[in-house]
Write an enzyme that holds these catalytic residues in place. Structure first.
Site, PDB file in Angstrom:
ATOM      1  N   MET A  34     -10.753  -2.458  10.952  1.00 17.89           N
ATOM      2  CA  MET A  34     -11.980  -1.735  11.691  1.00 17.89           C
ATOM      3  C   MET A  34     -13.612  -1.622  10.799  1.00 17.89           C
ATOM      4  SD  MET A  34     -10.428   1.347  14.245  1.00 17.89           S
ATOM      5  CE  MET A  34     -10.136   2.672  12.781  1.00 17.89           C
ATOM      6  N   HIS A  38     -11.986  -2.496   2.175  1.00 18.12           N
ATOM      7  CA  HIS A  38     -11.891  -2.483   0.031  1.00 18.12           C
ATOM      8  C   HIS A  38     -10.503  -3.311   0.297  1.00 18.12           C
ATOM      9  CE1 HIS A  38      -7.832  -0.277   1.711  1.00 18.12           C
ATOM     10  NE2 HIS A  38      -8.591   0.280   2.731  1.00 18.12           N
ATOM     11  N   GLY A  40      -7.171  -3.772  -0.024  1.00 22.12           N
ATOM     12  CA  GLY A  40      -6.134  -3.457   0.762  1.00 22.12           C
ATOM     13  C   GLY A  40      -6.778  -4.347   1.635  1.00 22.12           C
ATOM     14  N   HIS A  41      -7.502  -3.984   2.446  1.00 21.06           N
ATOM     15  CA  HIS A  41      -8.335  -5.434   3.058  1.00 21.06           C
ATOM     16  C   HIS A  41      -8.154  -6.714   2.982  1.00 21.06           C
ATOM     17  CE1 HIS A  41      -9.947  -1.763   5.588  1.00 21.06           C
ATOM     18  NE2 HIS A  41      -9.086  -1.820   6.261  1.00 21.06           N
ATOM     19  N   GLY A 152      -1.398  -4.016   7.074  1.00 19.23           N
ATOM     20  CA  GLY A 152      -0.974  -2.992   6.404  1.00 19.23           C
ATOM     21  C   GLY A 152       0.233  -2.337   6.010  1.00 19.23           C
ATOM     22  N   LYS A 154       0.597   1.087   4.754  1.00 21.39           N
ATOM     23  CA  LYS A 154       0.038   1.544   4.485  1.00 21.39           C
ATOM     24  C   LYS A 154       0.496   2.920   5.636  1.00 21.39           C
ATOM     25  CE  LYS A 154      -3.840   3.878   4.273  1.00 21.39           C
ATOM     26  NZ  LYS A 154      -3.307   5.394   4.989  1.00 21.39           N
ATOM     27  N   ASP A 155      -0.406   1.738   7.215  1.00 25.94           N
ATOM     28  CA  ASP A 155      -0.017   2.973   8.453  1.00 25.94           C
ATOM     29  C   ASP A 155       1.228   2.119   9.254  1.00 25.94           C
ATOM     30  OD1 ASP A 155      -3.437   3.638   8.476  1.00 25.94           O
ATOM     31  OD2 ASP A 155      -3.333   2.230   8.761  1.00 25.94           O
ATOM     32  N   VAL A 181      -1.287  -1.240  -0.919  1.00 22.51           N
ATOM     33  CA  VAL A 181      -2.970  -1.348  -2.562  1.00 22.51           C
ATOM     34  C   VAL A 181      -2.893   0.251  -2.638  1.00 22.51           C
ATOM     35  CG1 VAL A 181      -3.870  -2.486  -3.792  1.00 22.51           C
ATOM     36  CG2 VAL A 181      -3.209  -4.274  -1.378  1.00 22.51           C
ATOM     37  N   SER A 190      -7.675   3.277   1.262  1.00 25.53           N
ATOM     38  CA  SER A 190      -8.381   3.944   2.399  1.00 25.53           C
ATOM     39  C   SER A 190      -9.905   3.887   2.829  1.00 25.53           C
ATOM     40  CB  SER A 190      -7.616   4.991   3.267  1.00 25.53           C
ATOM     41  OG  SER A 190      -7.740   5.362   4.307  1.00 25.53           O
TER      42      SER A 190
HETATM   43  O1  PAF Z   1      -5.475  -0.460  11.197  1.00 25.98           O
HETATM   44  C1  PAF Z   1      -6.804  -0.478  11.593  1.00 25.98           C
HETATM   45  O2  PAF Z   1      -7.588  -0.820  11.414  1.00 25.98           O
HETATM   46  C2  PAF Z   1      -6.750  -0.366  13.154  1.00 25.98           C
HETATM   47  O3  PAF Z   1      -5.758   0.428  13.435  1.00 25.98           O
HETATM   48  C3  PAF Z   1      -6.123  -1.836  14.183  1.00 25.98           C
HETATM   49  C4  PAF Z   1      -5.052  -2.289  14.044  1.00 25.98           C
HETATM   50  C5  PAF Z   1      -7.744  -2.296  13.563  1.00 25.98           C
HETATM   51  C6  PAF Z   1      -6.376  -1.377  15.178  1.00 25.98           C
HETATM   52  O4  PAF Z   1      -7.785  -1.204  15.506  1.00 25.98           O
END
Ligand code: PAF
Length: 283
Positions: A34, A38, A40-41, A152, A154-155, A181, A190
């Site tokens: 989204m 950071h 982590g991404h 990730g 994390k979720d 991360v 996050s």
């Molecule tokens: O984890 C996220 O950033 C969102 O939930 C995702 C997987 C991109 C779906 O919108």
């Protein structure tokens, strides 16, 4: 200066761009995000590069996974910085639809996940959430048709939900989890950490310390109730309002009654002021 990745905003343009990436049998990885990227991404993108020849990153703040009372409007949007970070990682393609491209007028189909989406963790506090996530991720998968998709850890519940959905619907995508991360003090990275005040930011790593303490006690043979109560106390003493702090089976996310029921995961969600943080660790 790194080259700006190709950016596409419509499904037909995406299809053409992905077909082009796939020429000469290249494999494709998708990293759904989204934005507000950071480190982590960045780790997700790097893992994607190791798992496939070409990397597509989607940036879409998905309205359907936010309740009306949540932070959709305030969610951090850092487009220019995101593109610069993805360029530095040599991302091949950015898929950046607007809400109309993702949900055209008349859109009326939803994916309603069960199983790991209904185990009484995030779903208990955000009942709308996994329907929104599963619907948009199913669309991202069918739009991009990646070989592999990186999410990730994390979720953690989200990772389980999308893995299950990809299998259940035969979407032909291998879902891969990427290690959380952390900042040097243990706070999981996050996009929502920017909401924390300086004082809250100082307190936030207590969540990680609490999980580590419970995990340490569990590994040392302390019974589940006592070990988890020790972690909960750390969280309460730090000033969090706790949504849940639980020991669950890592695969099914079902509650466990014995440490031998493993593999196990401690999962937590807690609010600090207006910010809700979630995290988890393996035991
Ligand atoms: O984890 C996220 O950033 C969102 O939930 C995702 C997987 C991109 C779906 O919108």
């Amino acid at each position: 200066m790194p080259r700006t990745p190709q950016i596409v905003r419509t499904v037909p343009a995406l299809r053409r761009a992905v077909d082009h990436l796939r020429s000469r049998k290249a494999t494709v990885a998708l990293v759904p995000t989204m934005g507000a990227l950071h480190d982590g991404h960045v780790a997700l993108v790097r893992l994607a590069k190791r798992r496939a020849d070409k990397v597509v990153v989607s940036i879409f703040v998905n309205p359907t996974q936010f309740a009306p009372t949540e932070d959709f409007g305030a969610y951090p949007r850092t487009w220019k910085e995101d593109v610069a970070k993805l360029a530095a990682e040599k991302t091949d393609l950015i898929w950046h639809p607007d809400a109309k491209a993702m949900y055209p007028d008349g859109f009326s189909t939803r994916v309603v996940p069960e199983g790991p989406a209904t185990v009484g963790l995030e779903d208990r506090f955000r009942p709308h959430f996994f329907g929104g996530v599963a619907t948009v991720v199913a669309k991202l998968f069918t739009q991009v048709r990646p070989d592999v998709a990186i999410f990730g850890e994390k979720d953690f519940q989200q990772l389980r939900v999308v893995t299950r959905m990809a299998d259940d619907l035969d979407l032909g995508v291998r879902v891969v989890g990427s290690k959380t991360v952390r900042e040097r003090d243990g706070l999981a990275m996050s996009s929502r950490n920017v909401y924390l005040s300086a004082e809250e930011r100082r307190i936030a790593p207590e969540l990680h310390r609490a999980m580590k303490e419970s995990a340490r006690l569990l590994r040392g043979g302390t019974d589940i109730e006592t070990a988890m109560a020790a972690g909960s106390e750390i969280i309460a003493a730090a000033g969090f309002a706790l949504d849940y702090f639980e020991l669950r089976h890592s695969e099914t996310l079902a509650p466990v009654t014995s440490i031998k029921d493993g593999p196990l995961r401690i999962v937590v969600a807690a609010r600090l002021g207006k910010t809700r943080l979630i995290d988890n660790i393996g035991v």
